[in-house]
Design a protein around this motif. Structure first.
Motif, short mmCIF file in Angstrom:
data_model
loop_
_atom_site.label_atom_id
_atom_site.label_comp_id
_atom_site.label_asym_id
_atom_site.label_seq_id
_atom_site.Cartn_x
_atom_site.Cartn_y
_atom_site.Cartn_z
N LEU A 1 109.12 81.46 62.83
CA LEU A 1 107.73 81.86 62.59
C LEU A 1 107.17 81.07 61.42
O LEU A 1 106.03 80.60 61.47
N HIS A 2 107.95 80.90 60.38
CA HIS A 2 107.52 80.14 59.21
C HIS A 2 107.14 78.71 59.63
O HIS A 2 106.09 78.19 59.24
N GLU A 3 107.99 78.08 60.43
CA GLU A 3 107.70 76.73 60.91
C GLU A 3 106.40 76.70 61.72
O GLU A 3 105.58 75.78 61.57
N ILE A 4 106.22 77.69 62.57
CA ILE A 4 105.01 77.75 63.41
C ILE A 4 103.77 77.88 62.55
O ILE A 4 102.76 77.19 62.78
N VAL A 5 103.80 78.75 61.54
CA VAL A 5 102.65 78.91 60.65
C VAL A 5 102.32 77.58 59.98
O VAL A 5 101.16 77.17 59.94
N VAL A 6 103.33 76.90 59.45
CA VAL A 6 103.10 75.62 58.78
C VAL A 6 102.53 74.60 59.77
O VAL A 6 101.56 73.90 59.46
N GLU A 7 103.10 74.51 60.96
CA GLU A 7 102.61 73.58 61.97
C GLU A 7 101.13 73.84 62.29
O GLU A 7 100.33 72.91 62.39
N LEU A 8 100.77 75.11 62.45
CA LEU A 8 99.39 75.45 62.80
C LEU A 8 98.42 75.19 61.65
O LEU A 8 97.28 74.77 61.88
N VAL A 9 98.87 75.41 60.42
CA VAL A 9 98.01 75.11 59.27
C VAL A 9 97.82 73.60 59.14
O VAL A 9 96.72 73.14 58.86
N VAL A 10 98.86 72.83 59.38
CA VAL A 10 98.74 71.37 59.36
C VAL A 10 97.74 70.93 60.42
O VAL A 10 96.88 70.08 60.17
N GLU A 11 97.82 71.51 61.62
CA GLU A 11 96.85 71.18 62.68
C GLU A 11 95.43 71.52 62.25
O GLU A 11 94.50 70.75 62.50
N LEU A 12 95.25 72.66 61.60
CA LEU A 12 93.94 73.07 61.09
C LEU A 12 93.44 72.05 60.07
O LEU A 12 92.27 71.64 60.11
N MET A 13 94.32 71.63 59.18
CA MET A 13 93.95 70.65 58.17
C MET A 13 93.61 69.30 58.81
O MET A 13 92.63 68.66 58.42
N GLU A 14 94.40 68.89 59.79
CA GLU A 14 94.13 67.63 60.49
C GLU A 14 92.76 67.67 61.17
O GLU A 14 92.00 66.70 61.13
N HIS A 15 92.45 68.80 61.77
CA HIS A 15 91.15 68.95 62.43
C HIS A 15 90.02 68.86 61.40
O HIS A 15 89.02 68.16 61.64
N ALA A 16 90.19 69.53 60.28
CA ALA A 16 89.15 69.51 59.24
C ALA A 16 88.96 68.10 58.68
O ALA A 16 87.83 67.63 58.51
N VAL A 17 90.06 67.41 58.41
CA VAL A 17 89.98 66.06 57.86
C VAL A 17 89.35 65.09 58.85
O VAL A 17 88.62 64.17 58.48
N SER A 18 89.59 65.32 60.15
CA SER A 18 89.04 64.42 61.17
C SER A 18 87.51 64.44 61.18
O SER A 18 86.88 63.52 61.70
N HIS A 19 86.91 65.47 60.61
CA HIS A 19 85.45 65.57 60.55
C HIS A 19 84.87 64.99 59.27
O HIS A 19 83.66 65.01 59.07
N ALA A 20 85.73 64.47 58.41
CA ALA A 20 85.27 63.89 57.15
C ALA A 20 84.56 62.56 57.41
O ALA A 20 84.85 61.87 58.39
N ASP A 21 83.66 62.23 56.53
CA ASP A 21 82.94 60.96 56.64
C ASP A 21 83.67 59.84 55.90
O ASP A 21 83.20 58.71 55.89
N ASP A 22 84.80 60.15 55.32
CA ASP A 22 85.55 59.21 54.49
C ASP A 22 86.77 58.70 55.26
O ASP A 22 87.79 59.38 55.35
N GLU A 23 86.67 57.49 55.83
CA GLU A 23 87.77 56.92 56.61
C GLU A 23 89.04 56.74 55.78
O GLU A 23 90.15 56.91 56.29
N ALA A 24 88.88 56.41 54.51
CA ALA A 24 90.05 56.23 53.65
C ALA A 24 90.79 57.56 53.48
O ALA A 24 92.03 57.59 53.50
N ALA A 25 90.05 58.64 53.34
CA ALA A 25 90.67 59.97 53.21
C ALA A 25 91.38 60.35 54.51
O ALA A 25 92.48 60.90 54.48
#
Length: 176
Positions: free
Chosen positions: A118-142
């Motif tokens: 469960l711990h691994e799953i929570v971390v995996e899903l939070v990483v996916e959430l973060m990846e999704h959020a970062v993908s909407h950034a206007d900063d390609e370097a970030a």
């Protein structure tokens, strides 16, 4: 590993595996229990802090950046488990136990997987959430920097280290 206090006591509810558990067998110190089905099931309660799964600095960042759409003022364990439940609807049982004064919480989740998975799953899903959020950034370097760091990030190793730094074997875990 914690075992249920009084097998068969109290109101019972069906687990994802088909067995049932008495509500009064659960307590706030439990992270998992051995079931009659032969598996170990994770137990999470709404009173457990998100720091159970993620470092406090990351919880703080998520609370600053994630807007909740419910009555909760900030992101918490309820939201993390909601994400898990959405991803694994047949493997997670959520139960409202607010009216049961013996448990000391409002919501309880029991999963088909043990607490480490469960711990691994929570971390995996939070990483996916973060990846999704970062993908909407206007900063390609970030975006590139984040993707590079995530390519090197090993969820299993993170969880192992995090669980080692905290006392997950005792009744009360604490920050390292």
């Amino acid at each position: 590993m914690t075992s249920p206090r009084v097998p068969g006591a109290g109101d019972r509810f069906e687990l994802p595996c088909g067995e049932s558990v008495g509500l009064s067998t659960l307590d706030m110190g439990m992270r998992e229990f051995d079931c009659d089905c032969g598996d170990t099931h994770a137990v999470v309660m709404d009173v457990h802090p998100p720091g159970r799964f993620l470092p406090e600095f990351l919880v703080d960042v998520l609370r600053e950046t994630v807007e909740t759409t419910d009555e909760a003022d900030q992101l918490g364990t309820v939201h993390l488990m909601g994400i898990v439940l959405e991803e694994f609807p047949d493997a997670v049982l959520a139960k409202d136990v607010e009216d049961d004064g013996d448990i000391g919480c409002g919501l309880v989740w029991v999963t088909d997987f043990d607490s480490r998975r469960l711990h691994e799953i929570v971390v995996e899903l939070v990483v996916e959430l973060m990846e999704h959020a970062v993908s909407h950034a206007d900063d390609e370097a970030a975006i590139d920097a984040f993707e590079t760091e995530m390519a090197e990030f090993d969820v299993g190793e993170f969880v192992e280290t995090y669980r080692h730094q905290r006392d997950f074997e005792g009744e009360y875990d604490s920050a390292a």
